[in-house]
Motif scaffolding. Sequence first.
Motif, PDB file in Angstrom:
ATOM      1  N   GLY A   1       2.244   6.296   1.255  1.00  8.88           N
ATOM      2  CA  GLY A   1       1.875   7.341   0.338  1.00  8.88           C
ATOM      3  C   GLY A   1       0.370   7.179  -0.339  1.00  8.88           C
ATOM      4  O   GLY A   1      -0.413   8.360  -0.493  1.00  8.88           O
ATOM      5  N   THR A   2       0.242   6.087  -0.897  1.00  4.27           N
ATOM      6  CA  THR A   2      -0.928   5.810  -1.571  1.00  4.27           C
ATOM      7  C   THR A   2      -1.989   5.770  -0.934  1.00  4.27           C
ATOM      8  O   THR A   2      -3.199   6.560  -1.007  1.00  4.27           O
ATOM      9  CB  THR A   2      -1.085   4.435  -2.293  1.00  4.27           C
ATOM     10  OG1 THR A   2       0.400   4.149  -3.119  1.00  4.27           O
ATOM     11  CG2 THR A   2      -2.043   3.981  -3.174  1.00  4.27           C
ATOM     12  N   ALA A   3      -2.283   5.256   0.367  1.00  4.13           N
ATOM     13  CA  ALA A   3      -3.275   5.375   1.245  1.00  4.13           C
ATOM     14  C   ALA A   3      -3.563   6.860   1.871  1.00  4.13           C
ATOM     15  O   ALA A   3      -4.661   7.299   1.925  1.00  4.13           O
ATOM     16  CB  ALA A   3      -2.938   4.381   2.623  1.00  4.13           C
ATOM     17  N   ALA A   4      -2.359   7.544   2.105  1.00  4.47           N
ATOM     18  CA  ALA A   4      -2.556   8.740   2.674  1.00  4.47           C
ATOM     19  C   ALA A   4      -3.007  10.062   1.477  1.00  4.47           C
ATOM     20  O   ALA A   4      -4.055  10.608   1.950  1.00  4.47           O
ATOM     21  CB  ALA A   4      -1.378   9.316   3.235  1.00  4.47           C
ATOM     22  N   PHE A   5      -2.672   9.821   0.338  1.00  6.74           N
ATOM     23  CA  PHE A   5      -3.205  10.666  -0.567  1.00  6.74           C
ATOM     24  C   PHE A   5      -4.590  10.311  -0.887  1.00  6.74           C
ATOM     25  O   PHE A   5      -5.281  11.164  -1.183  1.00  6.74           O
ATOM     26  CB  PHE A   5      -2.243  10.738  -1.896  1.00  6.74           C
ATOM     27  CG  PHE A   5      -1.105  11.306  -1.709  1.00  6.74           C
ATOM     28  CD1 PHE A   5      -1.027  13.053  -1.287  1.00  6.74           C
ATOM     29  CD2 PHE A   5       0.308  11.006  -1.890  1.00  6.74           C
ATOM     30  CE1 PHE A   5       0.157  13.448  -1.088  1.00  6.74           C
ATOM     31  CE2 PHE A   5       1.275  11.556  -1.884  1.00  6.74           C
ATOM     32  CZ  PHE A   5       1.185  12.975  -1.262  1.00  6.74           C
TER      33      PHE A   5
ATOM     34  N   ALA B   1      -2.298   9.807  -5.244  1.00  9.76           N
ATOM     35  CA  ALA B   1      -2.203   8.315  -4.802  1.00  9.76           C
ATOM     36  C   ALA B   1      -2.136   7.506  -6.019  1.00  9.76           C
ATOM     37  O   ALA B   1      -1.295   6.560  -6.057  1.00  9.76           O
ATOM     38  CB  ALA B   1      -3.564   8.257  -4.487  1.00  9.76           C
ATOM     39  N   ALA B   2      -2.510   7.758  -7.257  1.00  6.88           N
ATOM     40  CA  ALA B   2      -2.082   7.135  -8.563  1.00  6.88           C
ATOM     41  C   ALA B   2      -0.600   7.121  -8.843  1.00  6.88           C
ATOM     42  O   ALA B   2      -0.197   5.970  -9.056  1.00  6.88           O
ATOM     43  CB  ALA B   2      -2.762   7.546  -9.659  1.00  6.88           C
ATOM     44  N   ALA B   3       0.022   8.124  -8.753  1.00  7.46           N
ATOM     45  CA  ALA B   3       1.601   8.249  -8.822  1.00  7.46           C
ATOM     46  C   ALA B   3       2.298   7.316  -7.978  1.00  7.46           C
ATOM     47  O   ALA B   3       3.123   6.560  -8.189  1.00  7.46           O
ATOM     48  CB  ALA B   3       1.969   9.940  -8.613  1.00  7.46           C
ATOM     49  N   CYS B   4       1.747   7.395  -6.451  1.00  5.75           N
ATOM     50  CA  CYS B   4       2.412   6.734  -5.400  1.00  5.75           C
ATOM     51  C   CYS B   4       2.029   5.199  -5.774  1.00  5.75           C
ATOM     52  O   CYS B   4       2.816   4.382  -5.459  1.00  5.75           O
ATOM     53  CB  CYS B   4       1.784   6.739  -4.169  1.00  5.75           C
ATOM     54  SG  CYS B   4       2.788   8.536  -3.440  1.00  5.75           S
ATOM     55  N   GLY B   5       0.706   4.872  -6.248  1.00  9.01           N
ATOM     56  CA  GLY B   5       0.458   3.506  -6.472  1.00  9.01           C
ATOM     57  C   GLY B   5       1.426   2.794  -7.667  1.00  9.01           C
ATOM     58  O   GLY B   5       1.840   1.571  -7.798  1.00  9.01           O
ATOM     59  N   VAL B   6       1.655   3.726  -8.708  1.00  9.14           N
ATOM     60  CA  VAL B   6       2.508   3.358  -9.679  1.00  9.14           C
ATOM     61  C   VAL B   6       3.852   3.075  -9.211  1.00  9.14           C
ATOM     62  O   VAL B   6       4.696   2.112  -9.386  1.00  9.14           O
ATOM     63  CB  VAL B   6       2.525   4.246 -10.748  1.00  9.14           C
ATOM     64  CG1 VAL B   6       3.744   4.029 -12.052  1.00  9.14           C
ATOM     65  CG2 VAL B   6       1.267   4.299 -11.681  1.00  9.14           C
ATOM     66  N   LEU B   7       4.472   4.045  -8.456  1.00  9.11           N
ATOM     67  CA  LEU B   7       5.695   3.690  -7.733  1.00  9.11           C
ATOM     68  C   LEU B   7       5.895   2.469  -7.062  1.00  9.11           C
ATOM     69  O   LEU B   7       6.713   1.805  -6.926  1.00  9.11           O
ATOM     70  CB  LEU B   7       6.094   4.966  -6.983  1.00  9.11           C
ATOM     71  CG  LEU B   7       7.392   5.197  -6.524  1.00  9.11           C
ATOM     72  CD1 LEU B   7       8.472   4.943  -7.578  1.00  9.11           C
ATOM     73  CD2 LEU B   7       7.843   6.342  -5.552  1.00  9.11           C
ATOM     74  N   TRP B   8       4.716   2.114  -6.416  1.00 12.64           N
ATOM     75  CA  TRP B   8       4.416   0.968  -5.419  1.00 12.64           C
ATOM     76  C   TRP B   8       4.655  -0.158  -6.487  1.00 12.64           C
ATOM     77  O   TRP B   8       5.415  -1.245  -6.104  1.00 12.64           O
ATOM     78  CB  TRP B   8       3.040   0.837  -4.873  1.00 12.64           C
ATOM     79  CG  TRP B   8       2.677  -0.372  -4.074  1.00 12.64           C
ATOM     80  CD1 TRP B   8       3.506  -1.372  -3.590  1.00 12.64           C
ATOM     81  CD2 TRP B   8       1.347  -0.409  -3.238  1.00 12.64           C
ATOM     82  NE1 TRP B   8       3.005  -2.119  -2.966  1.00 12.64           N
ATOM     83  CE2 TRP B   8       1.627  -1.448  -2.638  1.00 12.64           C
ATOM     84  CE3 TRP B   8       0.309   0.374  -3.194  1.00 12.64           C
ATOM     85  CZ2 TRP B   8       0.418  -2.030  -1.787  1.00 12.64           C
ATOM     86  CZ3 TRP B   8      -0.849   0.030  -2.482  1.00 12.64           C
ATOM     87  CH2 TRP B   8      -0.478  -1.312  -1.797  1.00 12.64           C
TER      88      TRP B   8
END
Length: 88
Positions: free
Chosen positions: A31-35, A44-51
């Motif tokens: 998700g981070t890469a795709a967004f 992308a930042a939201a997926c990064g935080v979830l990561w």
Amino acid sequence: MRTGSEPTTARSALRMRFWLSVWGLVWTIFGTAAFALVGRPGWAAACGVLWLVVTFDMAMILRHIHQGPHYQPGRDVPPYRPPEHRHP
């Protein structure tokens, strides 16, 4: 507290939680890469935080697994004695 009445097949769900964390880690990285590639920096930042959350959770799960029978009692760990009840 263990009372000795637990089923003999009961096991901790730490390994299942670990594999679910791996699944979550794969999806958050994707998700981070795709967004980021499609130009959606907020998502992308939201997926990064979830990561980061998933990575921290996975580290805690691995720590508990490596601590051994304290968190995953096996068949060789005897049950605790039930507490003695004192009547007044």
